[in-house]
Design an enzyme around this catalytic site. Structure first.
Site, PDB file in Angstrom:
ATOM      1  CG  LEU A  92       5.492   9.191  -4.528  1.00 34.72           C
ATOM      2  CD1 LEU A  92       4.060   8.681  -4.418  1.00 34.72           C
ATOM      3  CD2 LEU A  92       5.542  10.572  -5.173  1.00 34.72           C
ATOM      4  CG  ASP A  93       5.865   5.904  -6.676  1.00 26.06           C
ATOM      5  OD1 ASP A  93       4.846   5.263  -6.369  1.00 26.06           O
ATOM      6  OD2 ASP A  93       5.845   6.890  -7.437  1.00 26.06           O
TER       7      ASP A  93
END
Length: 277
Positions: free
Chosen positions: A221-222
């Site tokens: 994530l990210d």
């Protein structure tokens, strides 16, 4: 006469620039622009060569392979308009900026379609005569929802997917379908304040700058390879809502600049990093 970009990524060794440009010369190609970078910590060589002439792609790449070390990646890409599909939720600022720049020529891109999990932005898409597909996630598993989207995406065969404030986490299956072809805008200066409510997180920490990060999407994530970042100054007087309002201007700017770099073949991904020429 054609223009193409030769991207080279290989183990470093002496004389690579001379060898590569020599092959291009032997093929009667004119070098319009050449940029190179060596990552000494990894012993890795990168070069972007913009060429003009008459191309025999297969023979050119075969001759290039003869002068490169065994650990190599190379590709020859035609210059020209790329096609994208944009994925959205409800926020309009990033999509609106892409639509305007594509319409007026600020981005050399064809926006083939827009997919949203709500119909909020359909009127905006309609103003530019871009097909809009609402694919609601209600009542569907994440995999079911994504398979519907993938079926739509396949119709347009885009070069890249752009997440213009698409607020759902993608599954590994979806990401693996488009390796290093999904560009996301994150409303924070990564690696700070990942995940949800980054402006609230930033406000709670009393930050003095806020920013945005455009990156390729991977399964962390990210945390995908970063393409472009920017920041603006803020101070103690800003509320979380005011930080978010200012941040939207940074987000749309960073996303369009990142997309421009990718469209121009100025970005090479290696590992979880990028070289941006």
């Amino acid at each position: 006469m054609q223009r193409k970009v030769l991207i080279t990524d290989c183990a470093d060794e002496p004389g690579l620039i001379t060898k590569l440009t020599g092959v291009c010369y032997a093929h009667g190609l004119n070098i319009i622009k050449n940029s190179e970078f060596v990552d000494n910590s990894q012993g890795r060589f990168f070069m972007r060569t913009e060429l003009e002439g008459r191309f025999d792609d297969e023979r050119l790449l075969a001759d290039i392979d003869k002068v490169l070390p065994a650990q190599r990646h190379r590709r020859l890409v035609s210059k020209g308009t790329k096609r994208i599909v944009v994925m959205v939720t409800k926020e309009a600022h990033c999509l609106g900026d892409l639509l305007m720049k594509a319409y007026y020529g600020g981005l050399d891109v064809e926006i083939a379609a827009i997919i949203g999990n709500y119909d909020t932005l359909k009127p905006l898409a309609d103003k530019f005569d871009i097909p809009f597909y609402e694919v609601s996630h209600e009542g569907l598993t994440r995999h079911e929802h994504e398979h519907v989207m993938m079926d739509i995406i396949a119709k347009f065969n885009p070069d890249y997917l752009v997440l213009a404030k698409y607020m759902r986490v993608l599954t590994p299956e979806f990401v693996e379908r488009y390796p290093n072809r999904i560009i996301n805008i994150h409303h924070s200066f990564l690696p700070a304040f990942i995940g949800a409510a980054p402006y609230r997180q930033a406000w709670e920490r009393g930050v003095k700058i806020i920013g945005a990060t455009a990156h390729f999407v991977n399964n962390c994530l990210d945390e995908g390879p970063i393409i472009k970042q920017d920041v603006i100054p803020v101070d103690h007087s800003y509320s979380a809502e005011e930080l978010a309002k200012c941040g939207r201007d940074v987000e749309k700017s960073v996303l369009s600049k990142a997309l421009q770099l990718v469209l121009q073949e100025d970005v090479i991904v290696y590992g979880n990093k990028t070289v941006v020429f």
